[in-house]
Design a protein around this motif. Structure first.
Motif, PDB file in Angstrom:
ATOM      1  N   LEU A 147       0.833  -1.209   0.000  1.00  0.00           N
ATOM      2  CA  LEU A 147       0.000   0.000   0.000  1.00  0.00           C
ATOM      3  C   LEU A 147       0.867   1.259   0.000  1.00  0.00           C
ATOM      4  O   LEU A 147       0.404   2.325   0.404  1.00  0.00           O
ATOM      5  CB  LEU A 147      -0.924  -0.003   1.232  1.00  0.00           C
TER       6      LEU A 147
ATOM      7  N   TYR B 118      -0.343   4.600  -1.413  1.00  0.00           N
ATOM      8  CA  TYR B 118      -1.350   5.296  -0.603  1.00  0.00           C
ATOM      9  C   TYR B 118      -0.738   5.839   0.687  1.00  0.00           C
ATOM     10  O   TYR B 118      -1.179   6.880   1.185  1.00  0.00           O
ATOM     11  CB  TYR B 118      -2.515   4.345  -0.314  1.00  0.00           C
TER      12      TYR B 118
ATOM     13  N   THR C 265       0.589   9.324   0.249  1.00  0.00           N
ATOM     14  CA  THR C 265      -0.366  10.438   0.150  1.00  0.00           C
ATOM     15  C   THR C 265      -0.708  11.021   1.517  1.00  0.00           C
ATOM     16  O   THR C 265      -1.362  12.061   1.592  1.00  0.00           O
ATOM     17  CB  THR C 265      -1.673   9.995  -0.535  1.00  0.00           C
TER      18      THR C 265
ATOM     19  N   CYS D 192      -4.448   9.401   4.817  1.00  0.00           N
ATOM     20  CA  CYS D 192      -4.112   8.889   3.486  1.00  0.00           C
ATOM     21  C   CYS D 192      -5.347   8.899   2.589  1.00  0.00           C
ATOM     22  O   CYS D 192      -6.480   8.728   3.052  1.00  0.00           O
ATOM     23  CB  CYS D 192      -3.580   7.465   3.585  1.00  0.00           C
ATOM     24  N   TYR D 193      -5.131   9.092   1.294  1.00  0.00           N
ATOM     25  CA  TYR D 193      -6.205   9.067   0.309  1.00  0.00           C
ATOM     26  C   TYR D 193      -6.278   7.692  -0.329  1.00  0.00           C
ATOM     27  O   TYR D 193      -5.272   7.179  -0.831  1.00  0.00           O
ATOM     28  CB  TYR D 193      -5.982  10.137  -0.758  1.00  0.00           C
ATOM     29  N   LEU D 194      -7.458   7.084  -0.322  1.00  0.00           N
ATOM     30  CA  LEU D 194      -7.680   5.786  -0.947  1.00  0.00           C
ATOM     31  C   LEU D 194      -8.506   5.969  -2.218  1.00  0.00           C
ATOM     32  O   LEU D 194      -9.307   6.895  -2.316  1.00  0.00           O
ATOM     33  CB  LEU D 194      -8.414   4.845   0.022  1.00  0.00           C
TER      34      LEU D 194
ATOM     35  N   ILE E  19     -10.283   0.450  -2.342  1.00  0.00           N
ATOM     36  CA  ILE E  19      -8.981  -0.143  -2.020  1.00  0.00           C
ATOM     37  C   ILE E  19      -9.066  -1.666  -2.001  1.00  0.00           C
ATOM     38  O   ILE E  19      -8.099  -2.361  -2.342  1.00  0.00           O
ATOM     39  CB  ILE E  19      -8.451   0.398  -0.662  1.00  0.00           C
TER      40      ILE E  19
END
Length: 271
Positions: free
Chosen positions: A139, A142, A145, A185-187, A209
């Motif tokens: 991940l 992500y 971010t 965090c941006y998903l 996600i």
């Protein structure tokens, strides 16, 4: 040494060589799964396939173009995959390159307790939360971010992160092993048209996600306080404390099946 023994040693050496190369390729593939690099890798595969076909069918101009692309390909790969290469070298230096990226079994029980306790607390007080748990698929795209934390996982810290009007409450928390890797965090949002209209952005992000990685994501609804979990594009809704713990235990410790009502992302009961 007899010729037969030399041939046997060479044969064994070839097998070990092939196994080691296969293992390294497998670990590199696991490293870039769930990142933008996997799409670039597919593009490189297409270029190689076109180059091979141009040789087979004697397409001289196309073959020349592919030769130029391949000649400069090594430099391009180093530039394009620079973040992934840097990450691989960092993990190699820490001794984590050959380790599993998901929760170790010895840490899973404590981590599950912390997640369940935090989700239950926030659900009762209708504090919205989005917690994604890294497994085999990386991940890292992500994580980058958000705000890196690399903190020990505790229920108190999870709750504090999602308290409204705090700097880190907006976005997702990403967990790996028994650590909070990053917050805010941006998903990716799911673009499925079949998602129930009553589900908000957090649920769409959790489904999004789960559609591109094998992560588990816990969602606490700010409107209803309901607790949900997503995996493999499926949404398990309206979980109580015991059902959430059973699902997490099943997925992270491969224990007995969870006894909860399962919903898929179309909002229909599966059983």
């Amino acid at each position: 040494m007899p010729v037969g023994e030399l041939n046997l040693l060479q044969y064994i050496g070839d097998i070990v060589d092939i196994l080691l190369v296969t293992f390294v390729i497998y670990k590199l593939t696991m490293l870039i799964r769930g990142t933008k690099a996997i799409q670039l890798l597919k593009g490189i595969t297409v270029i190689i396939a076109i180059w091979f076909l141009s040789i087979v069918f004697q397409l001289k101009t196309l073959q020349w173009m592919m030769n130029q692309a391949i000649n400069f390909g090594l430099l391009a790969i180093i530039i394009i995959f620079q973040p992934e290469l840097r990450r691989a070298l960092e993990q190699l230096g820490r001794g984590r390159f050959f380790s599993r990226s998901n929760f170790e079994e010895e840490d899973a029980s404590q981590s599950i307790e912390a997640i369940v306790k935090a989700a239950s607390y926030m659900g009762k007080r209708r504090i919205g939360a989005l917690i994604s748990i890294e497994r085999e698929t990386g991940l890292n795209d992500y994580v980058e971010t958000g705000i890196p934390l690399h903190s020990n996982l505790t229920s108190e810290l999870l709750i504090n992160i999602f308290i409204p009007n705090t700097p880190l409450h907006d976005g997702a928390v990403i967990l790996s092993q028994n650590q909070i890797y990053a917050a805010a965090c941006y998903l990716p949002l799911s673009e499925s048209p079949f998602i129930s209209k009553e589900l908000g952005t957090r649920h769409r992000a959790a489904l999004g996600i789960s559609e591109v990685t094998d992560s588990l994501t816990v969602v606490v609804s700010e409107e209803t306080g309901g607790i949900s979990l997503t995996k493999n594009g499926e949404l398990h809704r309206n979980l109580d404390e015991e059902a959430l713990k059973a699902l997490l235990t099943k997925e992270l410790q491969t224990s007995a099946p969870a006894s909860s009502t399962r919903w898929n992302w179309r909002g229909k009961k599966n059983g």
